[in-house]
Design a protein around this motif. Structure first.
Motif, mmCIF file in Angstrom:
data_model
loop_
_atom_site.group_PDB
_atom_site.id
_atom_site.type_symbol
_atom_site.label_atom_id
_atom_site.label_comp_id
_atom_site.label_asym_id
_atom_site.label_seq_id
_atom_site.Cartn_x
_atom_site.Cartn_y
_atom_site.Cartn_z
ATOM 1 N N THR A 19 21.941 -7.065 11.308
ATOM 2 C CA THR A 19 21.153 -5.936 11.945
ATOM 3 C C THR A 19 20.540 -4.908 10.540
ATOM 4 O O THR A 19 19.467 -4.389 10.586
ATOM 5 C CB THR A 19 21.824 -4.965 12.753
ATOM 6 O OG1 THR A 19 22.097 -5.919 13.752
ATOM 7 C CG2 THR A 19 20.961 -3.953 13.275
ATOM 8 N N ARG A 22 17.963 -6.244 8.604
ATOM 9 C CA ARG A 22 16.750 -6.269 9.227
ATOM 10 C C ARG A 22 16.162 -4.649 9.191
ATOM 11 O O ARG A 22 14.892 -4.639 9.000
ATOM 12 C CB ARG A 22 16.734 -6.357 10.659
ATOM 13 C CG ARG A 22 16.924 -7.926 11.143
ATOM 14 C CD ARG A 22 16.668 -8.365 12.504
ATOM 15 N NE ARG A 22 18.225 -8.401 13.096
ATOM 16 C CZ ARG A 22 18.855 -9.682 13.446
ATOM 17 N NH1 ARG A 22 18.428 -10.576 13.282
ATOM 18 N NH2 ARG A 22 19.933 -9.371 14.001
ATOM 19 N N VAL A 23 16.805 -3.702 9.468
ATOM 20 C CA VAL A 23 16.333 -2.581 9.391
ATOM 21 C C VAL A 23 15.666 -2.251 7.778
ATOM 22 O O VAL A 23 14.713 -1.857 7.636
ATOM 23 C CB VAL A 23 17.094 -1.320 9.848
ATOM 24 C CG1 VAL A 23 18.291 -1.669 10.625
ATOM 25 C CG2 VAL A 23 17.662 -0.513 8.542
ATOM 26 N N ALA A 26 12.551 -3.920 7.279
ATOM 27 C CA ALA A 26 11.381 -3.776 8.309
ATOM 28 C C ALA A 26 10.957 -5.110 9.006
ATOM 29 O O ALA A 26 9.840 -5.215 9.395
ATOM 30 C CB ALA A 26 10.378 -3.198 7.751
ATOM 31 N N VAL A 30 14.297 -4.001 15.963
ATOM 32 C CA VAL A 30 15.862 -3.303 15.921
ATOM 33 C C VAL A 30 15.600 -2.133 17.010
ATOM 34 O O VAL A 30 14.623 -1.176 16.862
ATOM 35 C CB VAL A 30 16.312 -2.985 14.460
ATOM 36 C CG1 VAL A 30 17.600 -2.229 14.587
ATOM 37 C CG2 VAL A 30 16.089 -3.997 13.629
ATOM 38 N N ARG A 35 18.752 1.635 14.198
ATOM 39 C CA ARG A 35 17.913 1.759 13.057
ATOM 40 C C ARG A 35 18.367 3.133 12.442
ATOM 41 O O ARG A 35 18.931 3.248 11.205
ATOM 42 C CB ARG A 35 16.514 1.791 13.420
ATOM 43 C CG ARG A 35 15.369 2.808 12.359
ATOM 44 C CD ARG A 35 14.312 2.477 12.233
ATOM 45 N NE ARG A 35 14.058 1.248 12.124
ATOM 46 C CZ ARG A 35 13.545 0.236 12.510
ATOM 47 N NH1 ARG A 35 13.262 0.304 13.961
ATOM 48 N NH2 ARG A 35 13.122 -0.904 12.078
ATOM 49 N N GLU A 36 18.659 4.042 13.534
ATOM 50 C CA GLU A 36 18.896 5.417 12.804
ATOM 51 C C GLU A 36 20.348 5.569 12.448
ATOM 52 O O GLU A 36 20.853 5.868 11.304
ATOM 53 C CB GLU A 36 19.021 6.384 13.863
ATOM 54 C CG GLU A 36 18.989 7.819 13.535
ATOM 55 C CD GLU A 36 18.044 8.673 14.431
ATOM 56 O OE1 GLU A 36 18.183 9.857 14.558
ATOM 57 O OE2 GLU A 36 17.117 7.922 15.161
ATOM 58 N N LEU A 39 20.442 3.583 8.971
ATOM 59 C CA LEU A 39 19.852 4.744 7.979
ATOM 60 C C LEU A 39 20.816 5.700 7.388
ATOM 61 O O LEU A 39 21.036 6.134 6.345
ATOM 62 C CB LEU A 39 18.477 5.279 8.639
ATOM 63 C CG LEU A 39 17.260 4.537 8.136
ATOM 64 C CD1 LEU A 39 17.404 3.081 7.390
ATOM 65 C CD2 LEU A 39 16.243 4.501 9.213
#
Lengths: 361, 361
Positions: A19, A22-23, A26, A30, A35-36, A39
């Motif tokens: 994951t 993936r984020v 891009a 997700v 994603r958050e 990040l």
DNA sequence: ATCCCTCGTGTAATCGATTCCACGAGGAGG
DNA sequence: CCTCCTCGTGGAATCGATTACACGAGGGAT
């Protein structure tokens, strides 16, 4: 101690490494929540992906190699700068190699760059026969020649065509009454070395002038060779009235030799050069030169190479050079001072048309 | 298609990958027979190890990063060349980044280099406060400052000390009768920017001369700023008799401005520069300058950095610069012509002693 | 209500090297 | 002849990412 890896990020974000990857790329879908968190974790840990691992897996480095002929030559320096700039804009970084006009050094750098798994190679070949370059080209390494090239390869070439500017120069010289014109050539193993002599000879022919062998000095694009060639000219029973140096460093050497003899330019002898550089404005007298659109060449070369890498089909590019008349051939500069010190912002040309199609040899 | 890997070599030689790796790295004991077969296979297949994989595993790239301030400045170009040369001799390759005197570009390159997992970093910081540089230094990235530095860090510095040469210059100028001396300074954020002003002011003080604020031009080591500063000097009610530019590009701009005014050097105004470059010999008149032992600096910097990387403890190095008197300040060059065009082969110094110990701040 | 497709996610293989550990053969010493 | 060491070697883990594949949950269509 151990730098933070993708696993640490995954752990902190409470997701799997997949994951996270993936984020970061891009990639697929997700969830916004995940994603958050990822990040945030990246930010908190100051995570930076390991490019080595990434490149190993993906087989691409987003890096271009540039082998230039001589880093002490302002022309190549400017070329390198524009290349790097354009590459950066396109998301690539570039690694330089300086060949110092020595084929074996050139090969060393090409080898090193290839070992680093660069995505593509920009070369200004110091000699025509490097087996390394030939092999790389045949092996399908994305490659573009800039400034100089090797004939007979299906490799795009980005260069300036000086023939029109050389004709302008000869017209200028002829108009000033000069009839005995000499040239200091670059190494015959380089295209620019031989090409400029040919252009010069052809231009002379249009005025019914000869280019005798003793008026062709053999140089190697370095200052010292320009000096030697010029000394030889000056010892001739009938020395030339004009010396045309095929690059700026050899012009520097010529200047040197002329001054050492106590001769004055342009009164005793005229001087002109291929490649314009900022310092030519400030020598005494300012030197008449043929200017290449260096920045444009660098940018075009990078675009051609990235086209090749990303599967598009690039074309060879030929841009015209232009004559910049200053005082070193006998005429005083037209109006005011040609005082542009910095970039090639005034590069406007009156020569042949711009881009030509690629020549598949 | 797929490039040959260590497995292919192992298969062809009839050994395991471990053995291949061992002979390639001159590691533990390998039987002569096996070694020979491996070498033969390597040769036959044209095998080249994948440096990405190797570096990923070993956590070292044998690569040094060099961030230079301005690739169009011949001083840095020469520095870069000597750095690359020495690095190559020591088995390292180097990746350049050109900061163009812009802090954000500098940081971009440092980031990129760090991402590439270079073994060490050579920096000539464009500003004193880059958090990236500070972080890297504190994080223990092997690092050496060259030419410029950031005070207060435990990072070795390799640089030239110009104070003695500046004293020589001021003595020279004073001897020629000049009393109103101005300087074009570099950015205050760089050590070389402020240092040279201080050295100049101190040297003036020894002759009872002041350095008034209006005789300090603010430049940024680029030609355009030298031109602007000089124009401002010339508009002063009492213009200086001498302009001393703190680097060669600003001297170029000064030249420009002086010529544009129709003034003559050294008759109307004198000019001197920090950093000597080949072209200074050929301007009219030749420019008096302070020459740094550029090649030695580059080599010393690389040695310091590799010392750091390989666990030895390097010292800071300070080499003296020297004054080269030419015609631009009023005296005709002593004897003959200072015509050395090429390298710094004549770099012999009369200044302060050579190497000093590292100053742990 | 059932089926099926999509979406989000995790597990594990993979890239190409280095290197720790184990193992078998052979020689030396008792 | 047995034991112990050394030497040469191979198997497999590892570096830190990407990505194919599998899988469970949930929603829409029938």
């Amino acid at each position: 101690m151990a730098s933070v890896g993708i696993k640490d990020v995954a752990a902190r974000a409470g997701v799997s490494v997949a994951t996270v990857s993936r984020v970061l790329n891009a990639h697929a879908s997700v969830s916004p929540a995940a994603r958050e968190r990822v990040l945030a974790a990246v930010d908190a840990l100051g995570y930076r992906p390991n490019t080595l691992a990434r490149s190993l897996r993906t087989d691409q480095t987003r890096t271009l190699g540039l082998v230039i002929s001589d880093v002490l030559n302002p022309y190549f320096t400017e070329l390198a700068r524009s290349v790097e700039e354009e590459a950066r804009a396109l998301g690539y970084s570039i690694i330089f190699g300086n060949a110092d006009e020595r084929p074996e050094l050139q090969d060393h750098h090409i080898r090193t760059l290839l070992d680093r798994r660069i995505d593509g190679l920009l070369v200004s070949p110091a000699d025509g026969g490097s087996p390394l370059v030939l092999d790389a080209a045949r092996a399908g390494t994305p490659m573009v020649f800039v400034d100089r090239w090797i004939p007979g390869l299906d490799v795009p070439v980005v260069r300036a065509d000086g023939s029109s500017a050389v004709r302008d120069l000869v017209a200028h010289l002829h108009g000033l009454g000069h009839r005995r014109l000499a040239i200091i050539a670059g190494p015959a193993a380089t295209t620019t070395g031989s090409e400029r002599v040919t252009a010069f000879r052809d231009a002379l022919a249009a005025y019914g002038l000869e280019l005798p062998d003793e008026y062709i000095g053999q140089g190697d694009f370095q200052a010292a060779s320009g000096r030697r060639a010029t000394e030889r000219f000056l010892e001739l029973p009938e020395p030339p009235e004009v010396v045309f140096a095929a690059d700026n460093l050899m012009a520097l050497g010529a200047l040197d030799a002329i001054r050492a003899r106590g001769l004055r330019i342009p009164h005793d002898i005229a001087l002109a050069a291929f490649d314009d550089i900022p310092w030519f404005v400030h020598t005494d007298p300012p030197i008449t030169a043929i200017a290449q659109p260096t920045g444009d060449l660098g940018r075009a070369a990078v675009r051609a190479l990235t086209d090749l890498i990303e599967g598009r089909t690039p074309e060879s590019v030929t841009l015209p050079a232009r004559l910049v008349v200053r005082g070193s051939c006998g005429e005083s500069p037209t109006t005011g001072t040609d005082s542009t010190t910095g970039t090639d912002s005034t590069d406007r040309t009156t020569g042949t048309p711009g881009t030509t199609r690629r020549s598949d040899a």
